[in-house]
Design a protein around this motif. Sequence first.
Motif, mmCIF file in Angstrom:
data_model
loop_
_atom_site.group_PDB
_atom_site.id
_atom_site.type_symbol
_atom_site.label_atom_id
_atom_site.label_comp_id
_atom_site.label_asym_id
_atom_site.label_seq_id
_atom_site.Cartn_x
_atom_site.Cartn_y
_atom_site.Cartn_z
ATOM 1 N N ASP A 43 -6.105 -2.083 1.352
ATOM 2 C CA ASP A 43 -6.282 -0.974 2.633
ATOM 3 C C ASP A 43 -6.357 -1.637 4.217
ATOM 4 O O ASP A 43 -6.451 -0.996 4.314
ATOM 5 C CB ASP A 43 -8.614 -1.538 2.390
ATOM 6 C CG ASP A 43 -8.589 -2.273 2.571
ATOM 7 O OD1 ASP A 43 -7.660 -3.548 2.579
ATOM 8 O OD2 ASP A 43 -9.658 -3.054 2.887
ATOM 9 N N ASP A 44 -5.186 -2.676 3.350
ATOM 10 C CA ASP A 44 -4.855 -2.941 5.769
ATOM 11 C C ASP A 44 -3.964 -3.561 5.184
ATOM 12 O O ASP A 44 -3.492 -4.473 4.554
ATOM 13 C CB ASP A 44 -5.505 -3.780 6.086
ATOM 14 C CG ASP A 44 -5.678 -3.758 7.477
ATOM 15 O OD1 ASP A 44 -4.398 -3.339 7.894
ATOM 16 O OD2 ASP A 44 -5.987 -5.036 8.206
ATOM 17 N N PRO A 45 -2.280 -2.477 5.121
ATOM 18 C CA PRO A 45 -0.991 -3.456 5.255
ATOM 19 C C PRO A 45 -0.456 -3.471 6.419
ATOM 20 O O PRO A 45 0.933 -4.427 6.276
ATOM 21 C CB PRO A 45 -0.263 -1.534 4.637
ATOM 22 C CG PRO A 45 -1.059 -0.908 5.557
ATOM 23 C CD PRO A 45 -2.508 -1.143 5.813
ATOM 24 N N THR A 46 -0.950 -4.113 7.249
ATOM 25 C CA THR A 46 -0.777 -5.215 8.236
ATOM 26 C C THR A 46 -0.182 -6.377 8.104
ATOM 27 O O THR A 46 -0.928 -6.640 6.924
ATOM 28 C CB THR A 46 -2.137 -5.084 9.548
ATOM 29 O OG1 THR A 46 -2.418 -3.418 10.089
ATOM 30 C CG2 THR A 46 -1.882 -5.636 11.377
ATOM 31 N N GLY A 47 1.163 -6.135 8.858
ATOM 32 C CA GLY A 47 1.761 -7.329 8.674
ATOM 33 C C GLY A 47 2.452 -7.809 7.091
ATOM 34 O O GLY A 47 3.130 -9.172 6.830
ATOM 35 N N VAL A 48 2.131 -7.121 6.124
ATOM 36 C CA VAL A 48 3.111 -7.133 4.897
ATOM 37 C C VAL A 48 4.391 -7.250 4.993
ATOM 38 O O VAL A 48 4.974 -6.606 5.634
ATOM 39 C CB VAL A 48 2.504 -6.430 4.174
ATOM 40 C CG1 VAL A 48 3.093 -6.428 2.458
ATOM 41 C CG2 VAL A 48 0.686 -6.648 3.593
ATOM 42 N N SER A 49 5.097 -8.979 4.689
ATOM 43 C CA SER A 49 6.538 -8.132 4.426
ATOM 44 C C SER A 49 7.114 -7.250 4.326
ATOM 45 O O SER A 49 6.776 -6.231 3.491
ATOM 46 C CB SER A 49 7.412 -9.741 3.448
ATOM 47 O OG SER A 49 6.442 -10.479 3.668
ATOM 48 N N ALA A 50 8.482 -7.253 4.652
ATOM 49 C CA ALA A 50 9.022 -5.241 4.733
ATOM 50 C C ALA A 50 9.310 -5.262 3.130
ATOM 51 O O ALA A 50 9.208 -4.597 2.927
ATOM 52 C CB ALA A 50 10.641 -5.459 5.137
ATOM 53 N N GLY A 51 9.836 -6.191 2.136
ATOM 54 C CA GLY A 51 10.373 -6.141 0.947
ATOM 55 C C GLY A 51 9.218 -5.929 -0.645
ATOM 56 O O GLY A 51 9.320 -5.492 -1.290
ATOM 57 N N VAL A 52 7.822 -5.754 0.461
ATOM 58 C CA VAL A 52 6.215 -5.655 -0.147
ATOM 59 C C VAL A 52 6.234 -4.326 0.059
ATOM 60 O O VAL A 52 6.053 -3.792 1.007
ATOM 61 C CB VAL A 52 5.620 -6.704 0.175
ATOM 62 C CG1 VAL A 52 4.429 -5.890 -0.347
ATOM 63 C CG2 VAL A 52 6.223 -7.638 -0.554
ATOM 64 N N GLU A 53 6.105 -3.011 -1.190
ATOM 65 C CA GLU A 53 5.539 -2.169 -0.808
ATOM 66 C C GLU A 53 4.190 -1.766 -0.834
ATOM 67 O O GLU A 53 3.607 -2.917 -1.878
ATOM 68 C CB GLU A 53 6.624 -1.155 -2.037
ATOM 69 C CG GLU A 53 7.881 -0.617 -2.157
ATOM 70 C CD GLU A 53 7.967 -0.342 -3.721
ATOM 71 O OE1 GLU A 53 7.219 1.215 -4.073
ATOM 72 O OE2 GLU A 53 8.924 -0.665 -4.358
ATOM 73 N N THR A 54 3.691 -1.129 0.026
ATOM 74 C CA THR A 54 2.594 -1.475 0.077
ATOM 75 C C THR A 54 1.780 -0.227 -0.662
ATOM 76 O O THR A 54 2.349 0.901 -0.860
ATOM 77 C CB THR A 54 1.669 -1.397 1.700
ATOM 78 O OG1 THR A 54 2.151 -0.503 2.212
ATOM 79 C CG2 THR A 54 2.263 -2.631 1.763
ATOM 80 N N CYS A 55 0.894 0.444 -0.805
ATOM 81 C CA CYS A 55 0.256 1.521 -1.738
ATOM 82 C C CYS A 55 -1.450 1.510 -1.360
ATOM 83 O O CYS A 55 -2.060 0.554 -1.978
ATOM 84 C CB CYS A 55 0.446 1.749 -3.692
ATOM 85 S SG CYS A 55 -0.568 2.800 -3.534
ATOM 86 N N PRO A 56 -1.635 2.195 -1.083
ATOM 87 C CA PRO A 56 -3.716 2.615 -0.972
ATOM 88 C C PRO A 56 -4.138 3.086 -2.258
ATOM 89 O O PRO A 56 -4.026 2.510 -3.109
ATOM 90 C CB PRO A 56 -3.877 3.817 -0.297
ATOM 91 C CG PRO A 56 -2.609 4.491 -0.805
ATOM 92 C CD PRO A 56 -1.473 3.960 -1.270
ATOM 93 N N PHE A 57 -5.600 1.748 -2.047
ATOM 94 C CA PHE A 57 -6.502 2.285 -3.259
ATOM 95 C C PHE A 57 -6.694 3.496 -4.280
ATOM 96 O O PHE A 57 -6.752 4.800 -3.114
ATOM 97 C CB PHE A 57 -7.746 1.871 -3.225
ATOM 98 C CG PHE A 57 -7.509 0.050 -3.195
ATOM 99 C CD1 PHE A 57 -7.738 -0.232 -4.787
ATOM 100 C CD2 PHE A 57 -7.537 -0.702 -2.067
ATOM 101 C CE1 PHE A 57 -7.682 -2.592 -3.862
ATOM 102 C CE2 PHE A 57 -7.692 -1.859 -1.682
ATOM 103 C CZ PHE A 57 -7.371 -2.874 -2.834
ATOM 104 N N PRO A 58 -6.568 4.078 -5.473
ATOM 105 C CA PRO A 58 -7.140 4.928 -5.587
ATOM 106 C C PRO A 58 -8.747 5.456 -5.168
ATOM 107 O O PRO A 58 -9.365 4.854 -4.961
ATOM 108 C CB PRO A 58 -5.968 5.118 -6.966
ATOM 109 C CG PRO A 58 -7.051 3.918 -7.198
ATOM 110 C CD PRO A 58 -6.683 2.759 -6.566
#
Length: 93
Positions: A43-58
């Motif tokens: 629910d908050d992708p702030t600060g996640v490493s560049a190699g990590v893809e983020t996806c919102p919750f369904p």
Amino acid sequence: MDETVNILCLKWGKGYSTEYVNRLYDGVRAHMKRRFRFVCVTDDPTGVSAGVETCPFPPPPPGWKWEWPDIFVKLMVFKDVFANLKGPTFFLD
């Protein structure tokens, strides 16, 4: 074994920090010998490493009356085509 492996984790609320997700990613990157795709459903992708893809919750299931996301969101990630996951998936809990 050229098939890409999906590595999936969840992060919401204050239970685990972004630092925890980044450490998981760093550990997988250091030890995984196969190609992989690291996906964090959050629910908050702030600060996640560049190699990590983020996806919102369904969205919650129809008629859901409790706070969302919750523990049952883990069942949603096994639906077909969730986050465009194809092939073997390893879920880090």
